[in-house]
Design an enzyme around this catalytic site. Structure first.
Site, PDB file in Angstrom:
ATOM      1  CD  GLU A 192      36.654  35.984  40.531  1.00 25.91           C
ATOM      2  OE1 GLU A 192      37.163  37.178  40.774  1.00 25.91           O
ATOM      3  OE2 GLU A 192      36.339  35.443  41.577  1.00 25.91           O
ATOM      4  CG  ASP A 246      34.367  33.628  44.211  1.00 24.60           C
ATOM      5  OD1 ASP A 246      33.717  32.860  45.051  1.00 24.60           O
ATOM      6  OD2 ASP A 246      35.042  34.421  44.719  1.00 24.60           O
ATOM      7  CD  GLN A 268      39.054  33.380  43.707  1.00 21.16           C
ATOM      8  OE1 GLN A 268      38.386  34.177  43.322  1.00 21.16           O
ATOM      9  NE2 GLN A 268      40.348  33.826  44.099  1.00 21.16           N
ATOM     10  CD  GLU A 274      38.851  36.518  46.061  1.00 20.94           C
ATOM     11  OE1 GLU A 274      37.991  36.185  45.596  1.00 20.94           O
ATOM     12  OE2 GLU A 274      39.670  37.169  45.608  1.00 20.94           O
TER      13      GLU A 274
HETATM   14  O1  LIG Z   1      36.593  40.067  43.998  1.00 21.56           O
HETATM   15  C1  LIG Z   1      37.012  39.017  43.732  1.00 21.56           C
HETATM   16  O2  LIG Z   1      36.254  38.128  43.913  1.00 21.56           O
HETATM   17  C2  LIG Z   1      38.312  38.616  43.259  1.00 21.56           C
HETATM   18  O3  LIG Z   1      38.542  37.497  43.037  1.00 21.56           O
HETATM   19  C3  LIG Z   1      39.139  39.712  42.687  1.00 21.56           C
HETATM   20  O4  LIG Z   1      40.180  39.190  42.260  1.00 21.56           O
END
Ligand SMILES: O=C(O)C(=O)CO
Length: 260
Positions: free
Chosen positions: A141, A176, A202, A238
């Protein structure tokens, strides 16, 4: 419709970690993720998950001493033995939860250092090959430098190129959207391009990293886009709730009925 995973390291922190599984299920989630389960026995984590009929979408491999600022070892040549040990530590948790993907963190290192780059390639390949017989994917990531200054993997294009170059079937991208918007912007076009290598998504609002219900990005549009792109994985929530977790779940209501 996306299937959302409540992130139990950030959501439902009103209650102790093991009770967050019950809280997420009560709020309508059918999947969860978290950063690190290692303070609790693997069986206890698996039991909470199963008791609530939840699917484990993701968790992270051990990062080293998180409180001292460590963020994984994958790009650190001198920590390769720690990295190998971390894979053994994670495996019983993967078995107890039935998770299908694990996040390998890169660590604090300079990407202009050729030795760090070489080590990252080596560690990523090592971890993916270690977990392949267990039917587990490894995801990497990119994380923005404002949240984690000095993090080695802070560029989606570098991650994309590495994944395409290594061509290891169980090595994928953790996309993410929060980090992508901060690092690069142009999130929709990057999702379209990188969907074939994406193993986990995410979300959070930008710039506050709160509920995905406003601020810089139009999440309902992005959720429709994920469907249009045929994304069948999980969308990890998240984010840090602004107040009580359940009070901030208005954004989730339209999707809660279709989470099974
Ligand atoms: O800090 C973040 O975005 C994470 O997903 C850490 O795993």
């Amino acid at each position: 419709m996306p299937r959302f995973a409540a992130n139990l390291s950030m959501m439902f922190t009103e209650v102790p970690f093991l009770d967050r599984f019950d809280a997420a299920a009560n709020a309508g989630f059918t999947a969860v993720e978290f950063l690190f389960p290692y303070d609790h026995p693997a069986d206890a984590v698996g039991e909470r998950l199963k008791r609530n009929g939840l699917t484990q979408a993701l968790f992270n491999l051990p990062p080293g001493n998180w409180d001292a600022g460590e963020k994984g070892f994958a790009a650190l040549p001198e920590r390769f033995d720690d990295l190998k040990r971390s894979l053994d530590t994670a495996l019983p948790y993967a078995k107890a939860t039935g998770v299908k993907r694990l996040h390998l963190m890169a660590g604090i290192a300079d990407r202009s250092n050729a030795k760090a780059v070489e080590q990252f390639y080596k560690s990523v390949a090592w971890a993916a090959e270690f977990f392949a017989p267990h039917d587990l994917d490894v995801v990497i990531e990119p994380i923005n430098s404002r949240n984690v200054p000095g993090y080695f993997l802070n560029d989606f294009l570098f991650a994309r190129d590495l994944i395409n170059e290594l061509k290891i079937p169980n090595l994928k991208l953790q996309f993410d959207i929060y980090h992508c918007q901060i690092i690069h912007g142009d999130v929709t076009m990057r999702l379209r391009e990188m969907m074939p290598i994406t193993g986990h998504v995410q979300i959070a609002s930008i710039p506050s990293r709160n509920e995905p219900d406003g601020e810089e990005l139009n999440y309902p549009f992005l959720f429709t886009e994920l469907d249009r792109l045929g994304y069948g994985g999980f969308v990890g929530c998240e984010y840090n709730p602004r107040g009580k977790t359940v009070d901030g779940l208005g954004w989730f209501k339209p999707y809660a009925g279709a989470q099974s």
